[in-house]
Design a protein around this motif. Structure first.
Motif: not given
Length: 292
Positions: A187, A189, A202, A238, A252
């Protein structure tokens, strides 16, 4: 070296080793005494086996008294080692050596060809056996103490390892049960910047770009951070909304607003950033969008 010993329990193996050591000590001492008797002509007709019999019973007495030492060390191995406990062990060894010397001196005095005399016992037999046996008996008890301490410590460690192994097995089962219910994807980095660590949610990452041996993490606030990693490693960490759209880009898809298919395919983000989509990844992107 001795593969057959592998099938013997640790306890039996230790007893066997001690027995072999004692046998070698008896044999060595017998040869040593036989050499001195013949070298200095201290007696006639004395054979190796006659001396061996005499040495054997003395070492048997030593071995029998060593069980006191075994019992003492077994009860103390789990306790904390202190100066006082070491002094007690040294005192016990000295006491056992004195008792050994007294027993073999008394038995030699009783079974000699001369009339038993307390004076002879104190002035001849005890000093003689003290000089002859005390050093080797003391070293023998010290060696046994070290071997036994290591053996019992190893035994204790094996029990603890077994308990940890069982605990690991139990925890592994619990982990598998929980992992089936919990999403393991990252959730955040954790990016190192100089001497600091930057924690980036994230959800705030718009896309990630390959840059030689590193990656560039582009965020929704238009900032970019360099991270020592690979796209492949990040792709596995991810969540499913991060798609590999190109060999040099992960997007994303929650922040994608358009997919352009004319000429070269591109994903357009909310901030109008254009990211190329390779032919090999185009179907994956389409399939993802078709779900919505």
């Amino acid at each position: 070296m001795f593969p057959q010993l592998k099938h013997i329990s640790n306890t039996k193996r230790s007893i066997l080793i001690i027995g072999i050591v004692v046998l070698l000590a008896i044999t060595f001492e017998t040869f040593q005494q036989l050499y001195y008797i013949r070298r200095y002509e201290l007696g006639d007709g004395i054979t190796f086996f006659a001396l061996l019999k005499t040495q054997a019973y003395r070492w048997i007495i030593w071995l029998m008294l060593s069980f006191i030492l075994i019992g003492y060390i077994r009860t103390r191995v789990s306790r904390k080692k202190t100066t006082q406990s070491i002094l007690k062990l040294i005192g016990l060894i000295i006491s056992l050596v004195i008792l050994n010397i007294f027993i073999i001196a008394l038995s030699s005095a009783l079974f000699s060809n001369h009339t038993f005399s307390i004076t002879d016992l104190l002035s001849e037999y005890i000093p003689f056996f003290t000089y002859q046996k005390a050093p080797i008996y003391t070293l023998g008890y010290i060696a046994i103490s070290m071997i036994l301490y290591l053996y019992f410590e190893n035994e204790k460690l094996q029990i603890e390892v077994q308990e940890l192994s069982e605990l690991k097995s139990t925890n592994s089962k619990l982990y598998k049960q929980l992992s089936a219910q919990v999403d393991e994807k990252s959730t955040i980095l954790n990016i190192k910047i100089g001497n600091k660590r930057k924690i980036i949610p994230v959800a705030h990452i718009s896309w990630i770009e390959a840059d030689d041996y590193c990656v560039k993490v582009h965020t929704t606030n238009s900032k970019t951070y360099t991270m020592r990693s690979s796209l492949k490693a990040l792709e596995e960490k991810l969540s499913a909304n991060f798609l590999r759209v190109h060999r040099k880009a992960i997007v994303n898809m929650d922040l994608a607003k358009e997919l352009h298919l004319a000429n070269a395919s591109n994903v357009i983000l909310h901030d109008d950033t254009k990211i190329p989509v390779s032919k090999s990844n185009l179907k994956t992107v389409k399939d993802f969008l078709d779900q919505y």
